[in-house]
Design a protein around this motif. Structure first.
Motif, PDB file in Angstrom:
ATOM      1  N   ARG A   1      34.803 -66.308  56.180  1.00 24.48           N
ATOM      2  CA  ARG A   1      34.050 -65.201  56.780  1.00 24.48           C
ATOM      3  C   ARG A   1      34.975 -64.220  57.496  1.00 24.48           C
ATOM      4  O   ARG A   1      36.104 -64.536  57.846  1.00 24.48           O
TER       5      ARG A   1
ATOM      6  N   ARG B   1      29.682 -61.413  62.256  1.00 23.62           N
ATOM      7  CA  ARG B   1      30.311 -62.356  61.316  1.00 23.62           C
ATOM      8  C   ARG B   1      29.580 -62.277  59.979  1.00 23.62           C
ATOM      9  O   ARG B   1      28.353 -62.389  59.930  1.00 23.62           O
ATOM     10  N   TYR B   2      30.373 -62.105  58.933  1.00 16.64           N
ATOM     11  CA  TYR B   2      29.789 -62.117  57.593  1.00 16.64           C
ATOM     12  C   TYR B   2      30.777 -62.738  56.623  1.00 16.64           C
ATOM     13  O   TYR B   2      31.944 -62.354  56.637  1.00 16.64           O
TER      14      TYR B   2
ATOM     15  N   SER C   1      25.578 -62.963  61.051  1.00 16.19           N
ATOM     16  CA  SER C   1      25.161 -63.226  62.429  1.00 16.19           C
ATOM     17  C   SER C   1      25.900 -62.267  63.351  1.00 16.19           C
ATOM     18  O   SER C   1      27.068 -61.945  63.111  1.00 16.19           O
TER      19      SER C   1
ATOM     20  N   PHE D   1      24.863 -63.441  51.279  1.00 14.63           N
ATOM     21  CA  PHE D   1      24.986 -64.408  52.361  1.00 14.63           C
ATOM     22  C   PHE D   1      24.352 -63.871  53.634  1.00 14.63           C
ATOM     23  O   PHE D   1      24.243 -62.661  53.816  1.00 14.63           O
TER      24      PHE D   1
ATOM     25  N   SER E   1      28.083 -65.640  57.613  1.00 12.39           N
ATOM     26  CA  SER E   1      28.104 -66.472  58.815  1.00 12.39           C
ATOM     27  C   SER E   1      28.256 -67.956  58.513  1.00 12.39           C
ATOM     28  O   SER E   1      28.645 -68.723  59.383  1.00 12.39           O
ATOM     29  N   ASN E   2      27.969 -68.374  57.304  1.00 19.02           N
ATOM     30  CA  ASN E   2      27.974 -69.805  56.985  1.00 19.02           C
ATOM     31  C   ASN E   2      29.095 -70.227  56.044  1.00 19.02           C
ATOM     32  O   ASN E   2      29.035 -71.271  55.441  1.00 19.02           O
ATOM     33  N   ARG E   3      30.138 -69.420  55.915  1.00 19.45           N
ATOM     34  CA  ARG E   3      31.229 -69.760  54.997  1.00 19.45           C
ATOM     35  C   ARG E   3      32.554 -69.788  55.737  1.00 19.45           C
ATOM     36  O   ARG E   3      32.723 -69.140  56.755  1.00 19.45           O
TER      37      ARG E   3
ATOM     38  N   SER F   1      20.407 -63.020  63.917  1.00 21.56           N
ATOM     39  CA  SER F   1      20.713 -63.570  62.589  1.00 21.56           C
ATOM     40  C   SER F   1      20.033 -62.715  61.540  1.00 21.56           C
ATOM     41  O   SER F   1      18.849 -62.388  61.666  1.00 21.56           O
TER      42      SER F   1
END
Length: 153
Positions: free
Chosen positions: A135, A127-128, A105, A102, A130-132, A92
């Motif tokens: 992504r 993943r970029y 991960s 952002f 990772s929290n949207r 992470s």
């Protein structure tokens, strides 16, 4: 005769007033049509601008995910040099570490060939952000061979 002249004049005045009222309606209608057309054009431009901004954001996410995938491969090579039994990890990355807005991960997997223990495949899944929801996900695989020599840097 006088009465006839007054009647003619009043009829002419009424006709002029009637024409003026009709013209006033036409004069008001033309600017309204121009306003409606202008608003339609502006609305189309705003919609197109919104679409282009979303596309630029996706491209930014794609570039960042590519960088993360490449960095993960470099990290895997370094870890394999340090520990030949390295099997991978989930990494992470905080926004401050990559200079982005952002977090990202990355999942690193090391797949070893059953026939040849020296032949491996480094697989990264980046993943970029990772929290949207919007992504971007990049999967890369690098076939490689382990060498028996260790480097001292």
């Amino acid at each position: 005769m006088k009465q006839k002249t007054v009647t003619l004049r009043s009829n002419i005045c009424e006709q002029r007033q009637s024409r003026w009222i009709q013209r006033r309606g036409t004069i008001v209608l033309i600017p309204m049509l121009c306003l409606v057309l202008s608003l339609a054009v502006i609305g189309g431009l705003l919609k197109q601008t919104s679409i282009e901004l979303k596309q630029l954001k996706k491209e930014e996410y794609l570039i960042q995910a590519n960088w993360l995938a490449d960095a993960a491969a470099q990290r895997a090579v370094r870890k394999l040099r340090e520990a030949p039994n390295y099997t991978g990890e989930t990494w992470s990355v905080l926004p401050e570490e990559i200079g982005g807005k952002f977090p990202g991960s990355i999942v690193i997997e090391i797949n070893r060939s059953p026939q040849n223990n020296q032949s491996i495949t480094i697989r990264t899944l980046a993943r970029y952000p990772s929290n949207r929801l919007e992504r971007v996900q990049i999967i890369r695989e690098w076939p490689s061979k382990l060498s028996n020599t260790t480097s001292k840097n």
